[in-house]
Design an enzyme around this catalytic site. Structure first.
Site, mmCIF file in Angstrom:
data_model
loop_
_atom_site.group_PDB
_atom_site.id
_atom_site.type_symbol
_atom_site.label_atom_id
_atom_site.label_comp_id
_atom_site.label_asym_id
_atom_site.label_seq_id
_atom_site.Cartn_x
_atom_site.Cartn_y
_atom_site.Cartn_z
ATOM 1 N N PHE A 161 59.129 -32.957 39.780
ATOM 2 C CA PHE A 161 59.627 -33.213 38.429
ATOM 3 C C PHE A 161 60.830 -34.145 38.416
ATOM 4 C CE2 PHE A 161 57.589 -28.967 37.916
ATOM 5 C CZ PHE A 161 56.571 -29.361 37.071
ATOM 6 N N ASN A 198 81.579 -21.788 28.782
ATOM 7 C CA ASN A 198 81.946 -22.999 29.515
ATOM 8 C C ASN A 198 83.049 -23.709 28.746
ATOM 9 O OD1 ASN A 198 80.013 -22.753 31.620
ATOM 10 N ND2 ASN A 198 78.437 -23.372 30.164
ATOM 11 N N GLU A 256 77.970 -16.264 29.261
ATOM 12 C CA GLU A 256 79.142 -16.933 29.814
ATOM 13 C C GLU A 256 79.721 -17.909 28.805
ATOM 14 O OE1 GLU A 256 78.110 -19.233 33.226
ATOM 15 O OE2 GLU A 256 76.734 -20.547 32.138
ATOM 16 N N GLU A 266 77.572 -18.927 25.793
ATOM 17 C CA GLU A 266 76.135 -18.822 26.032
ATOM 18 C C GLU A 266 75.679 -17.384 25.859
ATOM 19 O OE1 GLU A 266 73.009 -19.759 29.673
ATOM 20 O OE2 GLU A 266 74.947 -20.776 29.582
#
Length: 678
Positions: free
Chosen positions: A319, A261, A259, A246
């Site tokens: 939301f 993942n 980062e 990211e």
């Protein structure tokens, strides 16, 4: 070793001053030469594979395993005994009760199942144990293959500081900050691939809602530079499976590492659509030791893909607060007219299996005699539920991932609009209305998006679709026509009049329709299978097959086609209709009944300031008050947890606690009474 890049613009981070909130998410996959998403039966991988997950991702992995000839083992909690992934697998074993800590995160129980079933490999999916280095270590110690990176890569990239130092040493742009001491990491030789980018900015509560590939923001130069840096980072940690890197991108398209993942991403289907790769298959092949069969030059951006995460949530509450219940009716939109399979494109291979096509010459390679074509559906649904499934309080409320594909972004978005209109979900609240509003919003269509999109576009919360005058007339005309069609049907029995000698010749109706704060006189006249409807002094022509037994109804209003759903109705004329994604409540009465209704007494509204009700089903985590306590407006009364989310319930006014109707550990339903004030 190789890597594939998947960019994510708009990450999970707060907006930095002066920056566009854009992030790049890249999927990393080890690679060598050629690839084909068609399974080669001569290429042996594993005989039996266990999926350490549940729901749609477990079903997704099982589908690829079936294609590859691999037997599957599903694990499940006791409440998931009848889940779809359990039915799809060749074997299924219960690993504990509903709480994840006692089932899907219970490593001891899962390891015992692996030994019992003699599974040779484990695919963790995403979440749960997918990035747990201890789980990967325990598998390795027993000779079981973990379909993912090794413990070294998980450890290195799981530590935020360590991963940043590794990135810096690998010449990857990083945001200036703490420079701590790091262990030395050995490199690994091999080729690398990056698979273009994904845009994931539309989020609520730091969780993605809408994703797409590619991104509207990146240019080819930035895309290539980010891919090359993602490759360098993957090599630095000897990465050898699917994962993501990211980045944060500013408005000048400068990008910085955030980062990595080390797992398959939820939104991987959009990448599969535009590249033709089956990422699960590639993960399994890599784990077995096979190289990928593709080069970077062969990775295209072919078309556009959009993914909407369909949740069992009420989008009108923050939301999306979770909803539970049984899916009384469920129909996926795979039947929409535009969902025609087509040849996505041809993938190079030296194998002779599959469809034979014309000869082509690969750049820098010998002329190949065969190529295999991949068939892609324009509408794809990745789900782990079916009609009759229960949505419980214990797990993530995702119903499915709805993916649409088009030759360009406009086509993919239009197809998503159609698919959402044709998606039938009954028995639980869902976020279809929010998803549809997002994808048709002018700002989203223009590509002006960030992680702050929802609160910026809906600062007072989501209220559903706001009807234009034309749309309001279309809804009123459709509802009135539907009412008359039902009245006419009720006069017939098995297609014939109930009382033949008393058959009505009536062809016009005067109605009163209540919608929102307005009451509208509507005149309807029937002409064959069509209705002429007068609303606001304007006439509209409404035609349909009027198949009232179907959950979906295709209606044409003055040449404009709309797909509606009649959600409910009762004898008092009240009806709910899903129109343009939003469910509208109407009351339709004859002119005489409307005149008489004004004499009906109205039900007194409940004083909600003195009571506290649960806004959603869940478990009471804590209760902070007892009878006799004085509370202030805004003070926390109790905490409700559902589907990995805790909600603090506060007092609406200052007062004394009269009664407490719950305690810690209780399971409560939506609108259950929790606390009363004097």
């Amino acid at each position: 070793m190789a890597l594939a890049a998947l960019l994510r613009c708009g990450g999970r981070r707060a907006r930095l001053p002066g920056w566009e909130t854009l992030c790049s998410r890249w999927c990393l996959i080890t690679s060598h030469k050629f690839y084909s998403s068609v399974y080669d039966p001569n290429e042996k991988t594993f005989e039996k594979l266990l999926i350490a997950n549940r729901g749609e991702i477990a079903c997704r992995v099982i589908k690829t395993c079936k294609k590859m000839g691999i037997k599957t083992v599903a694990i499940h909690s006791d409440v998931d005994a009848n889940a779809v992934h359990v039915k799809m697998a060749d074997e299924a074993v219960c690993v504990g009760p509903a709480p994840t800590s006692k089932s899907y995160l219970n490593m001891d129980a899962i390891m015992e199942v692996i030994r019992k079933t003699r599974a040779q490999a484990v695919h963790p999916g995403y979440g749960f144990l997918s990035e747990n280095k201890e789980f990967a270590r325990r598998l390795a110690s027993e000779g079981v293959t973990f379909i993912g990176p090794d413990t070294h890569a998980i450890q290195a990239m799981g530590d935020k500081i360590e991963s940043k130092l590794l990135a810096k040493n690998a010449k990857v742009n990083t945001i200036p900050g703490f420079d701590g001491v790091v262990k030395v990491l050995a490199d690994k030789h091999g080729n690398a691939l990056w698979l273009n980018e994904r845009e994931c900015s539309i989020q609520r509560r730091n969780q993605k809602v809408v994703e797409e590939a590619p991104s509207t923001f990146l240019d080819p130069e930035t895309r290539r530079a980010m891919g090359e840096q993602a490759v360098a980072l993957a090599k630095a940690v000897k990465y050898s499976s699917a994962g993501t890197v990211e980045f944060l991108v500013d408005s000048s398209k400068n990008f910085y590492f955030l980062e990595m993942n080390t797992r398959l991403q939820v939104e991987h289907p959009v990448t599969e659509c535009i590249t033709g790769l089956d990422l699960v298959q590639e993960m399994i092949r890599v784990a077995k030791g096979y190289p990928l069969r593709h080069k970077q030059a062969d990775i295209p951006i072919n078309g556009w893909a959009v993914e909407c995460r369909v949740y069992a949530e009420d989008p009108y509450k923050s939301f999306g607060l979770p909803s539970i219940g049984k899916l009384s009716q469920y129909q996926e939109p795979l039947h929409v007219p535009s969902n025609q399979s087509f040849n996505w494109g041809c993938v190079l291979t030296k194998q002779s299996h599959g469809k034979s096509c014309v000869n082509i010459k690969a750049s820098g390679e010998e002329q190949l005699q065969k190529k295999r074509c991949l068939t892609v559906e324009r509408v794809r649904v990745d789900s782990g539920i079916q009609q009759g499934s229960d949505i419980s309080i214990y797990y993530d409320p995702m119903i499915s991932k709805l993916i649409t594909y088009g030759s360009n972004r406009a086509e993919a978005l239009k197809r998503m609009e159609e698919a959402l209109d044709n998606y039938v979900i009954r028995g639980v609240a869902h976020n279809i209305s929010l998803l549809r509003e997002v994808i048709v919003h002018p700002r989203f269509v223009q590509g002006d998006i960030s992680t702050k999109f929802l609160p910026e576009v809906y600062p007072d919360g989501f209220k559903g679709h706001k009807l234009t005058d034309l749309e309001r007339r279309q809804l009123l005309a459709t509802a009135a026509s539907l009412y008359v069609a039902e009245q006419l049907r009720s006069q017939r029995f098995l297609g014939t009049p109930r009382i033949p000698i008393a058959e009505s010749k009536r062809s016009s109706w005067e109605l009163s329709v209540h919608l929102g704060d307005g009451i509208y006189p509507v005149a309807v006249s029937k002409h064959g299978s069509s209705f002429s409807v007068e609303v606001d002094g304007m006439k509209l022509n409404v035609t349909s097959e009027w198949n009232l037994a179907s959950p979906l109804l295709s209606v044409t209003i003055d040449g404009t086609q709309r797909t509606i759903q009649r959600i409910s109705r009762n004898a008092s004329g009240e009806t709910s209709i899903q129109f343009l994604g939003t469910v509208y409540k109407l009351q339709i009465l004859t002119k005489v009944a409307a005149e008489l209704s004004k004499y009906m007494p109205e039900k007194a509204a409940e004083d909600t300031s003195s009571i506290l009700r649960s806004p959603m089903p869940g478990t009471v985590v804590a209760v902070s008050v007892k009878p006799g306590d004085m509370v202030s407006e805004g003070q926390e009364i109790c905490v409700i947890e559902a589907m990995k989310m805790q909600n603090s319930m506060i007092a609406a006014k200052t007062g004394k606690v009269k009664a407490v109707h719950c305690k810690a550990g209780d399971t409560v339903g939506e609108e259950d009474l929790l606390v009363e004030l004097e």
